[in-house]
Structures are given as C-alpha cells and as structure tokens.
Write an enzyme that holds these catalytic residues in place. Structure first.
Site, PDB file in Angstrom:
ATOM      1  N   HIS A   3     -42.917  83.107  72.678  1.00  0.00           N
ATOM      2  CA  HIS A   3     -42.992  84.660  72.066  1.00  0.00           C
ATOM      3  C   HIS A   3     -42.827  84.651  70.933  1.00  0.00           C
ATOM      4  O   HIS A   3     -42.166  85.499  69.904  1.00  0.00           O
ATOM      5  CB  HIS A   3     -42.648  86.181  73.224  1.00  0.00           C
ATOM      6  CG  HIS A   3     -43.428  87.147  73.054  1.00  0.00           C
ATOM      7  ND1 HIS A   3     -43.695  87.995  73.633  1.00  0.00           N
ATOM      8  CD2 HIS A   3     -43.442  87.714  72.017  1.00  0.00           C
ATOM      9  CE1 HIS A   3     -44.162  88.897  72.887  1.00  0.00           C
ATOM     10  NE2 HIS A   3     -44.370  88.488  72.338  1.00  0.00           N
ATOM     11  N   HIS A  30     -44.300  85.942  66.848  1.00  0.00           N
ATOM     12  CA  HIS A  30     -44.891  86.430  66.069  1.00  0.00           C
ATOM     13  C   HIS A  30     -44.663  85.371  64.637  1.00  0.00           C
ATOM     14  O   HIS A  30     -43.293  85.933  63.811  1.00  0.00           O
ATOM     15  CB  HIS A  30     -45.099  87.943  65.637  1.00  0.00           C
ATOM     16  CG  HIS A  30     -44.761  88.467  66.593  1.00  0.00           C
ATOM     17  ND1 HIS A  30     -46.620  89.707  66.334  1.00  0.00           N
ATOM     18  CD2 HIS A  30     -44.234  88.660  68.242  1.00  0.00           C
ATOM     19  CE1 HIS A  30     -46.769  90.418  67.882  1.00  0.00           C
ATOM     20  NE2 HIS A  30     -45.093  89.590  68.745  1.00  0.00           N
ATOM     21  N   HIS A  33     -53.762  90.804  73.489  1.00  0.00           N
ATOM     22  CA  HIS A  33     -53.082  92.079  73.371  1.00  0.00           C
ATOM     23  C   HIS A  33     -54.027  92.979  73.132  1.00  0.00           C
ATOM     24  O   HIS A  33     -54.720  93.447  73.003  1.00  0.00           O
ATOM     25  CB  HIS A  33     -52.360  92.032  71.528  1.00  0.00           C
ATOM     26  CG  HIS A  33     -50.751  92.425  71.746  1.00  0.00           C
ATOM     27  ND1 HIS A  33     -51.355  93.712  71.439  1.00  0.00           N
ATOM     28  CD2 HIS A  33     -49.536  92.468  71.183  1.00  0.00           C
ATOM     29  CE1 HIS A  33     -50.154  94.448  70.891  1.00  0.00           C
ATOM     30  NE2 HIS A  33     -49.419  92.889  71.127  1.00  0.00           N
ATOM     31  N   HIS A  39     -49.889  90.851  76.892  1.00  0.00           N
ATOM     32  CA  HIS A  39     -49.274  92.247  76.406  1.00  0.00           C
ATOM     33  C   HIS A  39     -51.262  93.481  77.038  1.00  0.00           C
ATOM     34  O   HIS A  39     -51.366  93.299  76.493  1.00  0.00           O
ATOM     35  CB  HIS A  39     -48.931  92.244  75.209  1.00  0.00           C
ATOM     36  CG  HIS A  39     -48.873  93.922  74.702  1.00  0.00           C
ATOM     37  ND1 HIS A  39     -47.681  93.682  73.440  1.00  0.00           N
ATOM     38  CD2 HIS A  39     -49.356  94.874  74.689  1.00  0.00           C
ATOM     39  CE1 HIS A  39     -47.954  94.928  73.011  1.00  0.00           C
ATOM     40  NE2 HIS A  39     -48.294  95.626  73.857  1.00  0.00           N
ATOM     41  N   HIS A  76     -45.845  98.479  66.107  1.00  0.00           N
ATOM     42  CA  HIS A  76     -47.263  98.774  65.687  1.00  0.00           C
ATOM     43  C   HIS A  76     -48.507  99.631  64.832  1.00  0.00           C
ATOM     44  O   HIS A  76     -49.248 100.548  65.251  1.00  0.00           O
ATOM     45  CB  HIS A  76     -47.701  99.335  67.362  1.00  0.00           C
ATOM     46  CG  HIS A  76     -46.225  98.175  67.820  1.00  0.00           C
ATOM     47  ND1 HIS A  76     -47.692  96.544  68.586  1.00  0.00           N
ATOM     48  CD2 HIS A  76     -45.640  97.515  69.241  1.00  0.00           C
ATOM     49  CE1 HIS A  76     -47.373  96.168  68.946  1.00  0.00           C
ATOM     50  NE2 HIS A  76     -46.152  96.419  69.435  1.00  0.00           N
TER      51      HIS A  76
END
EC number: 3.5.1.5
Length: 567
Positions: free
Chosen positions: A134, A136, A219, A246, A320
């Site tokens: 996982h 990014h 996502h 997600h 986010h």
C-alpha cells in the site's frame, strides 16, 4: 567425543534446537525447531576457521558452487524457525541446508568453492524482504527509507506529490504509467504500479493494463461506486491482476453491504479494512469475514495506543485535502476515527482474521515502520491476551510466523508475485534481511537485494575498519549502476509483457508478470485465514467476531520505539 556448553556453542555458531531467542525488546520469543548443521562439521569463515582451501572450501568450479553462502543463520519465515546455511546463486536462493565441501564432508546441500563469498549469519536472524502493498509513490526518498527498514518490494500507485497521489494510490493513464516504470529502473527495490480503477466503462482501464500496470486501485476520492467496482473487477478477471479498494466512507453510493454485493464473490484486496484510513463508516471492518476479501491494515493504527486517535485527525485533514473551517469536512474526519474499531483491529490480527499489514506511505502511513509496527502489534497482543493456543509459555513460534506472514508471503500471494518473492525458499529472488536479535524489527544489520548487498549500517569510510562512528545506513554496491538494475524486478501484468512494454519504454530491469490472482481467497492467506461472522453496532461502534466482543486497552508504552531511535 569432545563437547562444549550450549552457551558456548550459541556464541560460536548461533542458537541450535531448543534454544530460544528474544525478538528485540518485545515479549516475543522464538525457539529453534530444526538445525541443518552436523555438529562438529559447521562451516564458519575467519582466520583459523573452517572455510579455507581444502577444508570447508572445495575445489569445485562456480558451475557447481554457490555465489554466496550465509552461514549458520536462524531463519524466521511462515514455514518455520530453523537454523541453516543459505546458498545464493545468480541472485536467487539456491538451497537452504548444510554448506561445506562435499569432498571431505557428508550430506552437503550447498557447495562452497573458490568462487563463493561468505556472509556470517552466526547469531543472526534471517527473514524474507518485506512487501509493502500500500504505497503512495509521493516521493522517491520513500524507497531508501523503506529499504533501510527491511522492505524490498513496494506495490501501489502515484506519480509524485500531485494532489491525486497524495490522497490515492493510483498511477493514472498510460503516460504516467510509462514514466513511473522508467523511473523504477533507478531504485534497488522491486516495484509494481496500480492503475486507476475508477471507471464504469472498460477502455480506460484496459489501456492502463497494456501500459504496464500490475493491478488496479479503486479509491473513494475518485468515486468508488458499485458500477466502477463491477467494471474494475471485470477487467481484473480478464487480465489476471489484483484490485485494491478504498471504499466509500460517506456511504454516498451505498453501504458496506452494497459494496460487498458489487464484488459478486470476486477476489479483492481491501486496504485499511478497519476504516481509519478510509472506508464505509463505521462498519467496513465487517469485510474481513468474507471469503473473497483479502483484508489488510495500514500502520498508523498498528497497534492501538493512547495517541492513535489524536494523531489520526490531523493526518486525515492533510492527506485528503480537507478544510478544518468547513464543518462537513470535520465531520467526515470524525466519522473515520473510532477507537472501538481500532482496538478490535488488534485482536482481529491476533486471530488471523486480518491478513496483511502495509504502510500507506505519506498518506496516513509511515513507510519505514511496516516491520516494527507489525511486531509491536504482536507484542501488545502477547502481553494483553497471553500465548496463542498453538504456542506455549516457553515460545511464540506460531504467533511469530503468523505476524511475519502479514508483510511477506501474504501480500505476495494476494498480488500474484509469490513465485518471485515473499519467503525464503529455493528459486525465489534472494531478498534477505539479516538482523541482530537485539535489534530485530527495528534496525536490520544487512539488506540483501537479489543476492547482492544493497544497504547496511556502515561506519566512517575513511576509517581503518568498517565500524567506527558515525555508523548509519548507507547504500552499498548493490544499489548502483547496472548491478542494481539486474538485482531488482518490476512487476507488470502478462498482457503488458506480451504488448512489449519493456521495449516500448526502454526499460532496463527484468520484468515479471503477476499471476494467479483471481483464484486467491481468504483461505490462501497463510496463517491468517479466519473468516469470522462480524457485527458492528452502528451507534456504539462495538465490534463482535463470532459473537465475541472485541475490546482491548490502548498501549501506553511500546517496544521497538524510543530506545532504538535516539540516534
């Protein structure tokens, strides 16, 4: 026959059958189950020792001998806790067993010759390189940080510190995919990239597969609707790749039951299945009871501590792109962070209902802490819940195997790369981490990548010996030039290989296709295959598994923490 004491033997050759080793400063102990050594015929390198011409070193040419032997290492893997020599050949694990000179020794599995290099494994623990599924890919510096922590494979998505990548693990579109594949050639790390899976029609997903994606990522920030889930999984079935998801925290396009229904029994990897990292509030955790769901955690909630909830709120607002001045954004953040489900996550890991642990690097996750957070969780559960039924008061072998599987073999199986990495077994890439037991889980002693030392703690380069201060982690020869490119892998799908993606983008590293991802189920998750009947109270957030309320206290102090990282 001459004898020496057990303590003297352990000092000289490492622990043997019946000896126990403590893992770092945790309350976890492992006991040696088997020793491949023939007592009195162990091999060891050094002045006046065994691996010399005509003694432990044979006259055999390199066609018969291994390139490297790791002597007398204590292997900790999902399949056992064994003492053995490890032979490496052409960047892969050739054999695990007894090394030596077959001309004068019996029962030799690993031939040492003049062309063999030696790594002393006496008193060391050997594990497979970790797999963080996982990632990014926000900044390239993550890769060195992860490597120095004992991770040798990183899977995920992104294209640098773009706003989309900061929030979502997707490498969107053929252009970005090609550029990330080209960038991958520069790093001593196995890498694989997930394309953006959020689309309700197939064409845009198929072009990402042909451009070199090894999987797809759904996502919620891109809209994880039942239609996009169904379409994405259709493409995954066609191309034999894994889908990571997600889910919809806000329950805008449906509830957890609607998402599970959209899976239609097809295999999927649910990221941060507890939900603090994102997913149907408050009950995405129920997904871990489904046979077709492969559940993982991200490391900020590992394990549940007195600081976990507070730090998550700030992380969430940044990652986010939320505004603390907008009430709806604050409510969104509050809905995701629940101490009850985080506490239950600890126990579900200990039961083997959660199968994997990853980082969520720089996007509510710490890329260099997958390994230590896993063992902190195991320690906390040992202290709070006692030995597992399969263990005893004497040793925690089963628990250790269960937890190491969470960041080695299980993510490899989930993403179709277990034929290449994920365990210490003959034929697999020689990605091996050596640890001094006192530093296990915190600071590796040697990082071997594709059979070559890629990183290690190293002292002053101008010193007369390797050990004078300042000692810190530094890249080694395996991290440079063509050697680095030839000791790493980039994972893609088979269709991309067939489409000539290597030639199309001028890639230098070997490519390997993921495979057999669509037949994987929860029962494929080694030592982590429990599918309990899950219940979540939507008002109190209480979690039950098979009717049992899952409650534990937050940790106030953890091992593998401050005392290891003052310097």
């Amino acid at each position: 026959m001459a004898k020496i004491s057990r303590a003297a033997y352990a000092d000289m050759f490492g622990p043997t059958v019946g000896d126990r080793v403590r893992l770092g400063d945790t309350e976890l102990w492992i006991e040696v189950e088997k020793d491949y050594a023939t007592y009195g015929h162990e091999v060891k390198f050094g002045g006046g020792k065994v691996i010399r011409d005509g003694m432990g070193q044979s006259q055999r040419p390199n066609t018969e001998a291994v390139d490297t032997v790791i002597t007398n290492a204590l292997i900790l893997d999902h399949w056992g806790v064994v003492k053995a020599d490890i032979g490496l050949k052409q960047g892969r694990i050739a054999a695990i067993g007894k090394a030596g000179n077959p001309d004068i020794q019996d029962n030799i599995d690993i031939i040492i010759g003049p062309g063999t290099e030696v790594i002393a494994g006496e008193g060391m623990i050997a594990t497979a390189g970790g797999i963080d599924a996982h990632i990014h890919f926000i900044c390239p510096q993550q890769i060195e940080e992860a490597l120095m922590s004992g991770v040798t494979t990183m899977l995920g998505g992104g294209a640098g510190p773009a706003t989309g990548t900061n929030a979502t693990t997707c490498t969107p579109g053929p252009w970005h995919m090609g550029k990330m594949l080209q960038a991958a050639d520069a790093f001593p790390m196995n890498l694989g990239f997930l394309g953006k899976g959020n689309a309700s029609l197939p064409a845009a997903l198929e072009e990402q597969m042909l451009a070199g994606a090894m999987g797809l990522k759904l996502h919620e920030d891109w809209g994880t609707t039942p239609a996009s889930i169904d379409n994405c999984l259709n493409i995954a079935e066609k191309y034999d790749v894994q889908v990571a998801i997600h889910t919809d925290t806000l329950n805008e396009s449906g509830f957890v039951e609607d998402t599970l229904a959209a899976f239609k029994g097809r295999t999927i990897h649910t990221y941060h299945t507890e939900g603090a990292g994102g997913g149907h509030a408050p009950d995405i955790i129920k997904a871990c009871g489904e046979l077709n769901v492969l559940p993982s955690s991200t490391n900020p909630t590992r394990p549940y501590t007195i600081n976990t909830v507070d730090e998550h709120l700030d992380m969430l607002m940044v990652c986010h792109h939320l505004d603390p001045d907008i009430p709806e954004d604050v409510a969104f953040a509050d809905s995701r962070i629940r101490k009850e489900t985080i506490a239950a996550e600890d126990i579900l890991h200990d039961l083997g209902a959660f199968s994997m642990i990853s980082s969520d690097s720089q996007a509510m996750g710490r890329v260099g802490e997958v390994v230590c957070r896993t063992w902190q969780t195991a320690h906390k559960m040992k202290v709070q819940r006692g030995p597992l039924a399969q263990d005893s008061e004497r040793a925690d072998n089963f628990r250790a195997k269960r937890y190491i599987a969470k960041y080695t073999i299980n993510p490899a199986i989930a993403h179709g790369i277990a034929h290449e990495v994920g365990s210490l077994e003959p034929g697999k890439l020689a990605d091996i981490i050596l640890w001094r037991p006192a530093f296990f889980g915190a600071k590796p002693s040697l990082i071997i990548k594709g059979g070559m030392i890629a990183a290690a703690p190293m002292g002053d380069a101008n010193a007369s010996i390797p050990t004078p201060q300042p000692v810190h982690y530094r890249p080694m020869f395996g991290a440079f030039g063509r050697a680095m490119q030839q000791t790493r892998l980039t994972f893609v799908c088979q269709a991309a290989l067939d489409n000539g993606v290597k030639e199309q983008f001028g890639l230098q590293s070997p490519l390997s296709a993921c495979r057999n991802t669509r037949t994987v189920t929860k029962k494929s998750m080694v030592l982590n295959d429990l599918t309990p009947q899950m219940e979540v109270d939507s008002q109190t957030y209480e979690v039950r598994a098979n009717g049992e309320l899952l409650v534990c206290e937050p940790a106030k102090v953890l091992p593998l923490a401050q005392r290891y990282f003052l310097f």
